[in-house]
Design a protein around this motif. Structure first.
Motif, mmCIF file in Angstrom:
data_model
loop_
_atom_site.group_PDB
_atom_site.id
_atom_site.type_symbol
_atom_site.label_atom_id
_atom_site.label_comp_id
_atom_site.label_asym_id
_atom_site.label_seq_id
_atom_site.Cartn_x
_atom_site.Cartn_y
_atom_site.Cartn_z
ATOM 1 N N LEU A 100 0.991 -0.883 0.011
ATOM 2 C CA LEU A 100 0.015 0.155 -0.051
ATOM 3 C C LEU A 100 0.887 1.263 0.032
ATOM 4 O O LEU A 100 1.827 1.410 0.607
ATOM 5 C CB LEU A 100 -0.987 0.086 1.284
ATOM 6 C CG LEU A 100 -1.819 -1.376 1.432
ATOM 7 C CD1 LEU A 100 -2.497 -1.164 2.700
ATOM 8 C CD2 LEU A 100 -2.704 -1.396 0.290
ATOM 9 N N ARG B 254 -6.846 -3.220 -8.554
ATOM 10 C CA ARG B 254 -5.974 -2.167 -7.954
ATOM 11 C C ARG B 254 -6.898 -1.059 -7.267
ATOM 12 O O ARG B 254 -6.980 -0.704 -6.115
ATOM 13 C CB ARG B 254 -4.853 -1.598 -8.686
ATOM 14 C CG ARG B 254 -3.607 -2.525 -8.720
ATOM 15 C CD ARG B 254 -2.582 -2.170 -9.573
ATOM 16 N NE ARG B 254 -2.108 -0.801 -8.859
ATOM 17 C CZ ARG B 254 -1.767 0.372 -9.745
ATOM 18 N NH1 ARG B 254 -2.032 0.246 -11.023
ATOM 19 N NH2 ARG B 254 -1.453 1.322 -9.046
ATOM 20 N N GLU B 255 -7.943 -0.543 -8.336
ATOM 21 C CA GLU B 255 -8.651 0.770 -7.961
ATOM 22 C C GLU B 255 -9.673 0.006 -6.953
ATOM 23 O O GLU B 255 -10.073 1.069 -6.177
ATOM 24 C CB GLU B 255 -9.084 1.179 -9.072
ATOM 25 C CG GLU B 255 -8.099 2.092 -9.767
ATOM 26 C CD GLU B 255 -7.684 3.418 -8.937
ATOM 27 O OE1 GLU B 255 -8.381 3.982 -8.484
ATOM 28 O OE2 GLU B 255 -6.332 3.369 -9.352
ATOM 29 N N LYS C 289 -8.094 -0.512 -3.535
ATOM 30 C CA LYS C 289 -7.801 0.941 -2.889
ATOM 31 C C LYS C 289 -8.829 1.419 -2.584
ATOM 32 O O LYS C 289 -9.022 1.927 -1.152
ATOM 33 C CB LYS C 289 -7.147 1.842 -3.967
ATOM 34 C CG LYS C 289 -7.085 3.418 -3.491
ATOM 35 C CD LYS C 289 -6.608 4.189 -4.284
ATOM 36 C CE LYS C 289 -6.854 5.590 -4.093
ATOM 37 N NZ LYS C 289 -6.472 6.575 -5.145
ATOM 38 N N ASN D 44 -9.666 2.017 1.707
ATOM 39 C CA ASN D 44 -10.093 3.419 2.167
ATOM 40 C C ASN D 44 -11.465 3.299 2.809
ATOM 41 O O ASN D 44 -11.596 4.244 3.866
ATOM 42 C CB ASN D 44 -10.073 4.490 1.165
ATOM 43 C CG ASN D 44 -8.591 4.774 0.965
ATOM 44 O OD1 ASN D 44 -7.627 4.633 1.482
ATOM 45 N ND2 ASN D 44 -8.248 5.148 -0.477
ATOM 46 N N GLY E 287 -2.563 4.523 -2.980
ATOM 47 C CA GLY E 287 -2.543 3.539 -3.951
ATOM 48 C C GLY E 287 -2.413 2.190 -3.453
ATOM 49 O O GLY E 287 -1.842 1.774 -2.512
ATOM 50 N N VAL E 288 -2.628 1.039 -4.380
ATOM 51 C CA VAL E 288 -2.262 -0.171 -4.014
ATOM 52 C C VAL E 288 -1.387 -0.747 -5.138
ATOM 53 O O VAL E 288 -1.680 -0.258 -6.355
ATOM 54 C CB VAL E 288 -3.542 -1.081 -4.142
ATOM 55 C CG1 VAL E 288 -3.229 -2.624 -4.070
ATOM 56 C CG2 VAL E 288 -4.570 -0.829 -2.952
#
Length: 140
Positions: free
Chosen positions: A63, A108-109, A112, A116, A130-131
């Protein structure tokens, strides 16, 4: 003397709490600070639909944070964060998409957003920027 102090206080510009927070956030983002938090061990899970030949995903995840205060929040909630990613990875049914750049970026998004969301739900006041997949293997 008291009149001098009163006049000097009145001459200071009024700044709202929101403006102070915004300035702090800008300074924090412009500071160039980056911290990478590894989620060890790597994730290994079954992917694909149940009616197809079994496929497995191995993903090593880090992360990216822009604040030094994010690491303690992430470490405090690591079991829940890992759970969210195991569930996310296990929901993947389109193996072809997983092996594409667009599919990995989308994953990935989504990771994230889920991380969060947990940090927000736990009222940590922190978020990740980001991841990163430092290892990503799909085996059929």
């Amino acid at each position: 003397m008291m009149i001098f102090l009163l006049l000097s206080l009145l001459s200071w510009p009024a700044v709202s709490q929101d403006e102070e927070t915004t300035e702090e956030e800008v300074v924090q983002e412009d500071s160039g600070f980056t911290d990478y938090i590894s989620m060890d061990p790597a994730f290994v899970t079954h992917v694909g639909s149940a009616d197809n030949k079994p496929a497995y995903l191995k993903a090593a995840v880090s992360l990216r944070s822009r604040s030094a205060s994010t690491r303690p929040a992430v470490e405090a909630h690591m079991p829940r964060l890992r759970h969210e990613l195991v569930m996310l990875f296990g929901e993947q049914t389109d193996i072809e998409r997983l092996t594409s750049i667009d599919g990995q970026q989308s994953l990935r998004e989504e990771a994230k957003q889920r991380i969060n969301a947990v940090l927000e739900e736990q009222q940590t006041g922190e978020s990740i920027a980001g991841v990163l997949f430092t290892e990503f293997v799909v085996q059929r």
